[in-house]
Write a protein that holds these residues in place. Sequence first.
Motif, PDB file in Angstrom:
ATOM      1  N   UNK A 136       8.105  10.007   1.820  1.00  0.00           N
ATOM      2  CA  UNK A 136       9.158   9.238   2.482  1.00  0.00           C
ATOM      3  C   UNK A 136       9.459   7.929   1.759  1.00  0.00           C
ATOM      4  N   UNK A 137       8.481   7.387   1.030  1.00  0.00           N
ATOM      5  CA  UNK A 137       8.641   6.088   0.370  1.00  0.00           C
ATOM      6  C   UNK A 137       8.463   6.232  -1.132  1.00  0.00           C
ATOM      7  N   UNK A 138       8.872   5.194  -1.862  1.00  0.00           N
ATOM      8  CA  UNK A 138       8.680   5.173  -3.307  1.00  0.00           C
ATOM      9  C   UNK A 138       7.226   4.909  -3.678  1.00  0.00           C
ATOM     10  N   UNK A 139       6.503   4.239  -2.761  1.00  0.00           N
ATOM     11  CA  UNK A 139       5.155   3.789  -3.070  1.00  0.00           C
ATOM     12  C   UNK A 139       4.398   3.567  -1.775  1.00  0.00           C
ATOM     13  N   UNK A 140       3.096   3.876  -1.764  1.00  0.00           N
ATOM     14  CA  UNK A 140       2.228   3.531  -0.637  1.00  0.00           C
ATOM     15  C   UNK A 140       1.020   2.780  -1.178  1.00  0.00           C
ATOM     16  N   UNK A 141       0.628   1.720  -0.467  1.00  0.00           N
ATOM     17  CA  UNK A 141      -0.457   0.862  -0.941  1.00  0.00           C
ATOM     18  C   UNK A 141      -1.417   0.513   0.196  1.00  0.00           C
ATOM     19  N   UNK A 142      -2.707   0.504  -0.120  1.00  0.00           N
ATOM     20  CA  UNK A 142      -3.733  -0.007   0.782  1.00  0.00           C
ATOM     21  C   UNK A 142      -4.421  -1.180   0.085  1.00  0.00           C
ATOM     22  N   UNK A 143      -5.262  -1.938   0.787  1.00  0.00           N
ATOM     23  CA  UNK A 143      -5.888  -3.104   0.153  1.00  0.00           C
ATOM     24  C   UNK A 143      -6.634  -2.783  -1.142  1.00  0.00           C
ATOM     25  N   UNK A 144      -7.313  -1.650  -1.193  1.00  0.00           N
ATOM     26  CA  UNK A 144      -8.064  -1.294  -2.403  1.00  0.00           C
ATOM     27  C   UNK A 144      -7.149  -1.112  -3.612  1.00  0.00           C
ATOM     28  N   UNK A 145      -5.894  -0.770  -3.370  1.00  0.00           N
ATOM     29  CA  UNK A 145      -4.936  -0.599  -4.469  1.00  0.00           C
ATOM     30  C   UNK A 145      -4.474  -1.931  -5.042  1.00  0.00           C
ATOM     31  N   UNK A 146      -4.551  -2.979  -4.221  1.00  0.00           N
ATOM     32  CA  UNK A 146      -3.935  -4.260  -4.589  1.00  0.00           C
ATOM     33  C   UNK A 146      -4.935  -5.340  -4.962  1.00  0.00           C
ATOM     34  N   UNK A 147      -6.185  -5.177  -4.572  1.00  0.00           N
ATOM     35  CA  UNK A 147      -7.198  -6.205  -4.831  1.00  0.00           C
ATOM     36  C   UNK A 147      -7.649  -6.873  -3.552  1.00  0.00           C
ATOM     37  N   UNK A 148      -6.692  -7.414  -2.787  1.00  0.00           N
ATOM     38  CA  UNK A 148      -6.984  -8.015  -1.490  1.00  0.00           C
ATOM     39  C   UNK A 148      -5.917  -7.569  -0.502  1.00  0.00           C
ATOM     40  N   UNK A 149      -6.313  -7.504   0.760  1.00  0.00           N
ATOM     41  CA  UNK A 149      -5.351  -7.172   1.805  1.00  0.00           C
ATOM     42  C   UNK A 149      -4.683  -8.416   2.355  1.00  0.00           C
ATOM     43  N   UNK A 150      -3.948  -8.254   3.442  1.00  0.00           N
ATOM     44  CA  UNK A 150      -3.303  -9.382   4.100  1.00  0.00           C
ATOM     45  C   UNK A 150      -4.356 -10.343   4.655  1.00  0.00           C
ATOM     46  N   UNK A 151      -4.058 -11.645   4.721  1.00  0.00           N
ATOM     47  CA  UNK A 151      -2.765 -12.304   4.531  1.00  0.00           C
ATOM     48  C   UNK A 151      -2.472 -12.727   3.097  1.00  0.00           C
ATOM     49  N   UNK A 152      -3.266 -12.252   2.150  1.00  0.00           N
ATOM     50  CA  UNK A 152      -3.008 -12.556   0.747  1.00  0.00           C
ATOM     51  C   UNK A 152      -1.710 -11.875   0.288  1.00  0.00           C
ATOM     52  N   UNK A 153      -1.091 -12.354  -0.780  1.00  0.00           N
ATOM     53  CA  UNK A 153       0.189 -11.794  -1.234  1.00  0.00           C
ATOM     54  C   UNK A 153       0.063 -10.520  -2.053  1.00  0.00           C
TER      55      UNK A 153
END
Length: 227
Positions: A136-153
């Motif tokens: 349904x989306x171009x991309x899906x992300x969880x915290x492990x994919x990004x380094x840190x989760x919210x409230x970080x950017x």
Amino acid sequence: MTTHDVTLVVLDMAGTTVADDGLVELAFAAAARAQGVETGSPEHATMLAHVRATMGESKISVFRHLFGDEDRAQGANLAFESAYDALVDQGRCEALPGAAEAIAELRGRGRKVALTTGFSRTTQDRILAALGWQDIADLTLCPADAGRGRPHPDLALTALLRTRTDSVQQVAVAGDTGYDMLTGTRAGASVVAGVLTGAHDEPRLRADGATHVLASIAELPELLAAR
């Protein structure tokens, strides 16, 4: 730069595009019991208040705060994921009204859409599969994919990088929690839209940086198109 220039829309899942229906709190109760904290106890009530205040944050980060000890935090997180996954498997997971249509409209107008979560990748994928949303989306992300989760950017900025979006001003972030709003503002998004279908009310969303507050995600395509 106006919202007409938005080319990437970063959307939260539970409470924003996916109905929560109390599932997070049910799964938390199971996680707390696994660590010897009984539902209804004063300790449970204090912990639940923190869970509610930090909705949207990476779940392992929440458990690290609550239990301190890394082993207990990891045990609680595993119990949480197991309980939440079981609820999804029981058919307790459904899209919020108009969410799928809003995502389709956003993409139909040439905007890329990233779905983000505070859950693990395993749980995120289970939710996507239950809804039939794998594509349904171009991309899906969880915290492990990004380094840190919210409230970080990190989630919003990782979406920007992976979609090759040129500027943070071309990003819109939408979610139902104050932590979603903080993620958007800290990432420099030009639109940070709060929705009233989930955890936090308008004063909390505004206090944490919402540029707009919408009744639901169904209103987002019109907001972006109108500006």
